[in-house]
Design a protein around this motif. Structure first.
Motif, PDB file in Angstrom:
ATOM      1  N   SER A  84     -59.088 -25.776  -8.534  1.00 59.16           N
ATOM      2  CA  SER A  84     -57.706 -25.979  -8.588  1.00 59.16           C
ATOM      3  C   SER A  84     -58.004 -27.520  -8.195  1.00 59.16           C
ATOM      4  O   SER A  84     -58.530 -28.155  -7.429  1.00 59.16           O
ATOM      5  CB  SER A  84     -56.919 -25.608  -7.386  1.00 59.16           C
ATOM      6  N   ALA A  85     -56.938 -28.440  -9.747  1.00 64.18           N
ATOM      7  CA  ALA A  85     -57.709 -30.186  -9.554  1.00 64.18           C
ATOM      8  C   ALA A  85     -56.328 -30.625  -7.837  1.00 64.18           C
ATOM      9  O   ALA A  85     -55.172 -29.697  -7.567  1.00 64.18           O
ATOM     10  CB  ALA A  85     -56.854 -30.502 -10.818  1.00 64.18           C
ATOM     11  N   PRO A  86     -56.070 -31.826  -8.033  1.00 63.01           N
ATOM     12  CA  PRO A  86     -55.881 -31.503  -7.059  1.00 63.01           C
ATOM     13  C   PRO A  86     -54.148 -31.895  -7.431  1.00 63.01           C
ATOM     14  O   PRO A  86     -53.925 -31.846  -8.021  1.00 63.01           O
ATOM     15  CB  PRO A  86     -56.240 -34.211  -6.690  1.00 63.01           C
ATOM     16  N   TYR A  87     -53.392 -32.452  -6.486  1.00 58.92           N
ATOM     17  CA  TYR A  87     -51.451 -31.641  -6.712  1.00 58.92           C
ATOM     18  C   TYR A  87     -50.956 -31.887  -5.301  1.00 58.92           C
ATOM     19  O   TYR A  87     -50.861 -31.852  -4.035  1.00 58.92           O
ATOM     20  CB  TYR A  87     -52.011 -30.012  -7.637  1.00 58.92           C
ATOM     21  N   GLY A  88     -49.941 -32.791  -5.475  1.00 58.15           N
ATOM     22  CA  GLY A  88     -48.915 -33.425  -4.494  1.00 58.15           C
ATOM     23  C   GLY A  88     -49.318 -33.587  -3.585  1.00 58.15           C
ATOM     24  O   GLY A  88     -50.380 -35.123  -3.984  1.00 58.15           O
ATOM     25  N   ALA A  89     -49.084 -33.347  -2.105  1.00 59.02           N
ATOM     26  CA  ALA A  89     -49.317 -33.894  -0.729  1.00 59.02           C
ATOM     27  C   ALA A  89     -51.796 -33.370  -1.309  1.00 59.02           C
ATOM     28  O   ALA A  89     -52.172 -34.594   0.033  1.00 59.02           O
ATOM     29  CB  ALA A  89     -49.305 -33.891   0.284  1.00 59.02           C
ATOM     30  N   ARG A  90     -52.012 -32.654  -2.334  1.00 61.11           N
ATOM     31  CA  ARG A  90     -53.406 -32.168  -1.348  1.00 61.11           C
ATOM     32  C   ARG A  90     -54.000 -33.456  -2.741  1.00 61.11           C
ATOM     33  O   ARG A  90     -54.348 -33.390  -3.903  1.00 61.11           O
ATOM     34  CB  ARG A  90     -53.746 -30.928  -1.796  1.00 61.11           C
ATOM     35  N   PRO A  91     -54.507 -34.363  -1.983  1.00 60.42           N
ATOM     36  CA  PRO A  91     -55.551 -35.266  -2.778  1.00 60.42           C
ATOM     37  C   PRO A  91     -56.886 -35.446  -3.142  1.00 60.42           C
ATOM     38  O   PRO A  91     -57.521 -36.026  -4.325  1.00 60.42           O
ATOM     39  CB  PRO A  91     -55.817 -36.611  -1.879  1.00 60.42           C
ATOM     40  N   LYS A  92     -57.639 -34.058  -2.943  1.00 63.43           N
ATOM     41  CA  LYS A  92     -58.875 -33.250  -3.289  1.00 63.43           C
ATOM     42  C   LYS A  92     -58.523 -31.799  -3.751  1.00 63.43           C
ATOM     43  O   LYS A  92     -57.405 -31.475  -3.739  1.00 63.43           O
ATOM     44  CB  LYS A  92     -59.927 -33.423  -2.175  1.00 63.43           C
ATOM     45  N   PRO A  93     -59.831 -31.561  -5.346  1.00 59.22           N
ATOM     46  CA  PRO A  93     -59.736 -30.326  -5.468  1.00 59.22           C
ATOM     47  C   PRO A  93     -59.722 -29.005  -4.263  1.00 59.22           C
ATOM     48  O   PRO A  93     -60.650 -29.677  -3.159  1.00 59.22           O
ATOM     49  CB  PRO A  93     -61.195 -30.529  -6.479  1.00 59.22           C
ATOM     50  N   PHE A  94     -59.240 -28.044  -4.848  1.00 54.70           N
ATOM     51  CA  PHE A  94     -60.206 -27.113  -4.164  1.00 54.70           C
ATOM     52  C   PHE A  94     -60.368 -25.787  -4.594  1.00 54.70           C
ATOM     53  O   PHE A  94     -60.367 -25.819  -6.003  1.00 54.70           O
ATOM     54  CB  PHE A  94     -58.788 -25.901  -3.658  1.00 54.70           C
ATOM     55  N   LEU A  95     -61.502 -25.389  -3.897  1.00 56.73           N
ATOM     56  CA  LEU A  95     -62.909 -24.333  -4.481  1.00 56.73           C
ATOM     57  C   LEU A  95     -61.805 -22.840  -3.739  1.00 56.73           C
ATOM     58  O   LEU A  95     -62.385 -23.282  -2.284  1.00 56.73           O
ATOM     59  CB  LEU A  95     -64.179 -24.612  -3.779  1.00 56.73           C
TER      60      LEU A  95
END
Length: 156
Positions: A84-95
């Protein structure tokens, strides 16, 4: 002029990073999927959570399943991975990893982690996918396919 090499510390510090999460696909003997209702979200999800620093994803799955639903299960085959691409307050991708945690009997006791979860349910697979937060539902669909066919499904 020769290019100066980075020290190992500088090189590793320059690499991209990502956040990690692990969940377990657990079904009952009829094929219904165990999902949980977090008290901090509006949608149901699979038992699991964030991988701690230095923790292997399969071990995080086992730890989170034990903490959230009180089941001591082995994280088997890796069924799906979702990026998942960075989104909103989350500055890094999520695996996000989904491991096969097997099938439990209908009489199995589920002990909820009350500080995080309001409820649990074993629901028909298609209904489980519908109840999950739409951006994460594809990881469950992929995990269900992978369990049937063998292998791992990458979800982007």
């Amino acid at each position: 002029m020769p290019q100066e090499l980075l020290s190992p510390e500088q090189w590793f510090a320059s690499l991209p990073t990502a956040y990690l999460a692990s969940s377990g696909l657990i079904t009952d003997e009829t094929g219904n999927v165990l999902i949980v209702d977090p008290n901090y979200r509006d949608h149901w999800t699979l038992p699991g959570g964030v991988v701690e620093d230095g923790e292997a994803p399969h071990m995080a799955c086992e730890r989170e399943v034990a903490e959230e639903v009180g089941l001591d299960l082995t994280a088997g085959a890796l069924l799906s991975v979702q990026w998942s691409a960075p989104y909103g307050a989350r500055p890094k991708p999520f695996l996000s990893f989904v491991f096969d945690c097997g099938t439990v009997g209908s009489g199995t006791t589920i002990t909820l982690q009350e500080s995080e979860l309001d409820d649990y349910a074993f629901v028909e697979p298609d209904r489980a996918v519908e109840l999950l937060f739409p951006p994460i539902a594809p990881r469950l669909s992929a995990a269900l396919r992978a369990r049937k066919t063998g292998g791992t499904v990458y979800v982007s």
